[in-house]
Write an enzyme that holds these catalytic residues in place. Sequence first.
Site, PDB file in Angstrom:
ATOM      1  N   CYS A 200      -7.038  -0.714   7.403  1.00 43.65           N
ATOM      2  CA  CYS A 200      -5.949  -1.290   6.615  1.00 43.65           C
ATOM      3  C   CYS A 200      -5.056  -2.176   7.484  1.00 43.65           C
ATOM      4  O   CYS A 200      -4.796  -1.867   8.641  1.00 43.65           O
ATOM      5  CB  CYS A 200      -5.118  -0.170   5.990  1.00 43.65           C
ATOM      6  SG  CYS A 200      -3.759  -0.818   5.004  1.00 43.65           S
TER       7      CYS A 200
ATOM      8  N   SER B 112       0.867  -1.175   0.000  1.00 41.45           N
ATOM      9  CA  SER B 112       0.000   0.000   0.000  1.00 41.45           C
ATOM     10  C   SER B 112       0.903   1.224   0.000  1.00 41.45           C
ATOM     11  O   SER B 112       1.726   1.383   0.906  1.00 41.45           O
ATOM     12  CB  SER B 112      -0.862   0.013   1.264  1.00 41.45           C
ATOM     13  OG  SER B 112      -1.588  -1.195   1.338  1.00 41.45           O
TER      14      SER B 112
ATOM     15  N   TRP C 108      -4.770  -7.463   4.013  1.00 43.53           N
ATOM     16  CA  TRP C 108      -4.053  -8.589   3.414  1.00 43.53           C
ATOM     17  C   TRP C 108      -3.682  -9.638   4.440  1.00 43.53           C
ATOM     18  O   TRP C 108      -3.832  -9.408   5.615  1.00 43.53           O
ATOM     19  CB  TRP C 108      -2.795  -8.071   2.707  1.00 43.53           C
ATOM     20  CG  TRP C 108      -1.848  -7.363   3.613  1.00 43.53           C
ATOM     21  CD1 TRP C 108      -0.894  -7.920   4.423  1.00 43.53           C
ATOM     22  CD2 TRP C 108      -1.730  -5.940   3.806  1.00 43.53           C
ATOM     23  NE1 TRP C 108      -0.208  -6.943   5.099  1.00 43.53           N
ATOM     24  CE2 TRP C 108      -0.690  -5.727   4.742  1.00 43.53           C
ATOM     25  CE3 TRP C 108      -2.411  -4.830   3.281  1.00 43.53           C
ATOM     26  CZ2 TRP C 108      -0.314  -4.444   5.168  1.00 43.53           C
ATOM     27  CZ3 TRP C 108      -2.027  -3.560   3.708  1.00 43.53           C
ATOM     28  CH2 TRP C 108      -1.000  -3.382   4.643  1.00 43.53           C
TER      29      TRP C 108
HETATM   30  P1  FAD Z   1       6.746 -14.402   1.354  1.00 40.59           P
HETATM   31  O1  FAD Z   1       7.969 -15.139   1.039  1.00 40.59           O
HETATM   32  O2  FAD Z   1       5.794 -14.133   0.262  1.00 40.59           O
HETATM   33  O3  FAD Z   1       5.997 -15.130   2.537  1.00 40.59           O
HETATM   34  C1  FAD Z   1       4.758 -14.615   3.002  1.00 40.59           C
HETATM   35  C2  FAD Z   1       4.071 -15.619   3.899  1.00 40.59           C
HETATM   36  O4  FAD Z   1       3.735 -16.777   3.156  1.00 40.59           O
HETATM   37  C3  FAD Z   1       4.904 -16.120   5.054  1.00 40.59           C
HETATM   38  O5  FAD Z   1       4.804 -15.296   6.174  1.00 40.59           O
HETATM   39  C4  FAD Z   1       4.319 -17.489   5.318  1.00 40.59           C
HETATM   40  O6  FAD Z   1       3.168 -17.348   6.097  1.00 40.59           O
HETATM   41  C5  FAD Z   1       3.903 -17.944   3.939  1.00 40.59           C
HETATM   42  N1  FAD Z   1       4.960 -18.791   3.354  1.00 40.59           N
HETATM   43  C6  FAD Z   1       5.843 -18.454   2.384  1.00 40.59           C
HETATM   44  N2  FAD Z   1       6.652 -19.478   2.088  1.00 40.59           N
HETATM   45  C7  FAD Z   1       6.287 -20.496   2.895  1.00 40.59           C
HETATM   46  C8  FAD Z   1       6.727 -21.849   3.057  1.00 40.59           C
HETATM   47  N3  FAD Z   1       7.728 -22.362   2.354  1.00 40.59           N
HETATM   48  N4  FAD Z   1       6.086 -22.616   3.952  1.00 40.59           N
HETATM   49  C9  FAD Z   1       5.060 -22.134   4.677  1.00 40.59           C
HETATM   50  N5  FAD Z   1       4.614 -20.866   4.565  1.00 40.59           N
HETATM   51  C10 FAD Z   1       5.200 -20.058   3.695  1.00 40.59           C
HETATM   52  N6  FAD Z   1       2.995  -5.657   3.528  1.00 40.59           N
HETATM   53  C11 FAD Z   1       3.623  -4.638   4.160  1.00 40.59           C
HETATM   54  O7  FAD Z   1       4.592  -4.868   4.896  1.00 40.59           O
HETATM   55  N7  FAD Z   1       3.237  -3.333   3.973  1.00 40.59           N
HETATM   56  C12 FAD Z   1       2.204  -3.003   3.166  1.00 40.59           C
HETATM   57  O8  FAD Z   1       1.879  -1.815   3.008  1.00 40.59           O
HETATM   58  C13 FAD Z   1       1.516  -4.070   2.477  1.00 40.59           C
HETATM   59  N8  FAD Z   1       0.469  -3.800   1.674  1.00 40.59           N
HETATM   60  C14 FAD Z   1      -0.159  -4.827   1.030  1.00 40.59           C
HETATM   61  C15 FAD Z   1      -1.242  -4.538   0.193  1.00 40.59           C
HETATM   62  C16 FAD Z   1      -1.889  -5.558  -0.465  1.00 40.59           C
HETATM   63  C17 FAD Z   1      -3.044  -5.250  -1.374  1.00 40.59           C
HETATM   64  C18 FAD Z   1      -1.442  -6.894  -0.305  1.00 40.59           C
HETATM   65  C19 FAD Z   1      -2.116  -8.021  -1.035  1.00 40.59           C
HETATM   66  C20 FAD Z   1      -0.390  -7.182   0.514  1.00 40.59           C
HETATM   67  C21 FAD Z   1       0.271  -6.158   1.199  1.00 40.59           C
HETATM   68  N9  FAD Z   1       1.354  -6.431   2.023  1.00 40.59           N
HETATM   69  C22 FAD Z   1       1.967  -5.399   2.685  1.00 40.59           C
HETATM   70  C23 FAD Z   1       1.918  -7.806   2.152  1.00 40.59           C
HETATM   71  C24 FAD Z   1       3.032  -7.989   1.109  1.00 40.59           C
HETATM   72  O9  FAD Z   1       2.482  -8.003  -0.201  1.00 40.59           O
HETATM   73  C25 FAD Z   1       3.809  -9.294   1.265  1.00 40.59           C
HETATM   74  O10 FAD Z   1       2.916 -10.354   1.325  1.00 40.59           O
HETATM   75  C26 FAD Z   1       4.681  -9.333   2.496  1.00 40.59           C
HETATM   76  O11 FAD Z   1       5.588  -8.244   2.467  1.00 40.59           O
HETATM   77  C27 FAD Z   1       5.492 -10.639   2.569  1.00 40.59           C
HETATM   78  O12 FAD Z   1       6.232 -10.799   1.391  1.00 40.59           O
HETATM   79  P2  FAD Z   1       7.550 -11.674   1.342  1.00 40.59           P
HETATM   80  O13 FAD Z   1       7.854 -11.951  -0.097  1.00 40.59           O
HETATM   81  O14 FAD Z   1       8.631 -11.079   2.153  1.00 40.59           O
HETATM   82  O15 FAD Z   1       7.104 -13.011   2.048  1.00 40.59           O
END
Ligand code: FAD
Length: 690
Positions: free
Chosen positions: A643, A450, A690
């Site tokens: 949010c 966001s 989210w």
């Molecule tokens: P990822 O690697 O994608 O992991 C995310 C989660 O998936 C983990 O915590 C775990 O629960 C699960 N997961 C992943 N891999 C595994 C595995 N091997 N085994 C089990 N579980 C697993 N985030 C913010 O910080 N700020 C924002 O403003 C924000 N705004 C958003 C707005 C929208 C519309 C949406 C959809 C999401 C938003 N998010 C926000 C969340 C953001 O998009 C990400 O999902 C978040 O930052 C995590 O991403 P990542 O790639 O670091 O984690």
Amino acid sequence: AQLDTLDIIVLAVILVGTGAYFTKGKYWGVTKDPYANAFSNANGLKAGKTRNIIEKMEESSKNCVILYGSQTGTAEDYASRLAKEGKSRYGLETMVADLEDYDYDNLDEISSDKIVMFVLATYGEGEPTDNAVDFYEFITGDDVAFSQSADPPLGNLNYVAFGLGNNTYEHYNSMVRNVNKALQKLGAHRIGDAGEGDDGAGTMEEDFLAWKDPMWAALAEKMGLEEREAVYEPIFGIVEREGLTKDSAEVYLGEPNKMHLEGTAKGPFNAHNPYIAPIVESKELFSVKDRNCLHMEVDISGSNLTYQTGDHIAIWPTNAGQEVDLFLSILGLDSKKDTVISVKALEPTAKVPFPTPTTYDAIIRYHLEICAPVSRQFLGTLAAFAPDDATKAEMAKLGSDKDYFQDKISKNHYNIARTLSVVSSGKKWENVPFSAFIEGLTKLQPRYYSISSSSLVQPKKIAITAVVENQLIPGRADPFKGVATNYLLALKQKQNGDPNPEPFGLTYEILGPRNKYDGIHVPVHVRHSNFKLPSDPSKPVILIGPGTGVAPFRGFVQERAKQAQSGENVGPTLLFFGCRKRNEDFMYESEWEECQKALGDKFELITAFSREGPKKVYVQHRLKERAQEVNELLEKKAYIYVCGDAANMAREVNTVLAQIISEKRGIPEAKAEDVVKNMRASNQYQEDVW
Ligand code: FAD
């Protein structure tokens, strides 16, 4: 198919651009390379392709099409899995199709010996995914116009439906529910149940597996299909390109499309074509050691990207070096990591999900979701290629025993490489066709954030507020680390002067393919959202955003402060913010003070620090304490925005709001709940969760 002006412009650009490399091109000038694929054509434009699904099915001799509406790749993934299973178990001639790529007004012409499957994700507040918007409007429209005028219009259509949703949202699985209803109304025949997967309960994969077996049985009976022994057949062929090295100009090393490869990237920038944006500022927002929250600003002035306060920015991440290495290693591909390969679809309707020629390293680092949760069904598929019999038996057990799989794999947050490594005790998996991974893993997905700045204040700079995913998993030695947020953390460290950032021991190819991200850049695109301030600034607003949920509200409050400074009449602005402790994770504290100066008594920040007192206090408790004022503001048509965490906070805020309305207006709770529902329907109550 027709070409519109944009197609022609893009084609002209491609023609000019490709001239340098391909002098003997034969079709549109782009295909001298016999293995070139759709990514030659940037921006996802598909020149010369039919939008007629029946024609497509006929020309490729298909009798089953799986149409998907996907936002984060899971629905697309499930569609591919259904296609694969239909072919291998039942001999169906299947094809997968993006809803965006076809027209629907001739769905009535599909004959009854064909089958149409719908795999439909619901996005956000019961919305269709971006690629399914047109289809959804068409099929649920009041007077759907089909090419023929049979009665009922879809009397010949046999279909199967599965939905992907999240029960923490108000409109759970509304896409599949509404499409199913519409199809039935039009006289179509559903085979099996309309399945519903629930991401909120964390059971998506299991819901899908539990739904599909009875569906296949019903389908086999209805269509007279005979089940046969499923044999794995690769969908993609891998060809080593001996004349090429990773330094050859035409080899993709992670560039998302041809324009990026050639250094001629230009807009429109979108989900097919990211902008490589300079990072102009990055800093840590928390003051504790073990948790990180990043504030990052990217400059979009070099692009034609625009944004509005409340929109989302998508970050295109790269996998961490350690995970890439582990993956290469367990497949025995270490020595081949830089071998140049072309990947070609062995069947005409399949799409290679990345541009080639490329290298194994680039595919794994930039294009596959190698760290995601493992699919139990996929382990069953891989069992056939296990390095020894014991491993094979263990894989088959994991593939077929849900609880065992949960205990051994899911619970530990293992990804695919770790799973393979643990199951085979480190023995290499050298017999798996690489195609299986291209088929079985999701494409690496952009992550959405966001936007935490106001477009009125800084139209050309987009701010992101992201908490870094780094979780301790009981029973596992190392913490689980998120893909995109740890990459962003490394970018932040680099931008702040660390030449070799290693957040939590992770390394990244931070300079990007051919050092194109040096300087320092990150690939992004913008997604427009409906989460918007009222157009009249004098309307009161109530903003509820604990943790990173405060991100868009930083933008909202900035915007109102600016409006106030410009002499506009700005209404009351109440911000409910929560975090653990004032001196640990109270982000933007000094900025709120600045906003206070600009907005005076029009702004109030109400904080809830959950870990400071003897009892945990959250934003919803504060909201309740302010019941009187909140109700008065709502009666004055205040807009209310929530949010952040969808699972708990947003739900509880909804409940508390209904309680406040019931209590303060002296109406029964059920009635108050209706009031809240109506507020949502009229956009007076908006969520970005989210
Ligand atoms: P990822 O690697 O994608 O992991 C995310 C989660 O998936 C983990 O915590 C775990 O629960 C699960 N997961 C992943 N891999 C595994 C595995 N091997 N085994 C089990 N579980 C697993 N985030 C913010 O910080 N700020 C924002 O403003 C924000 N705004 C958003 C707005 C929208 C519309 C949406 C959809 C999401 C938003 N998010 C926000 C969340 C953001 O998009 C990400 O999902 C978040 O930052 C995590 O991403 P990542 O790639 O670091 O984690």
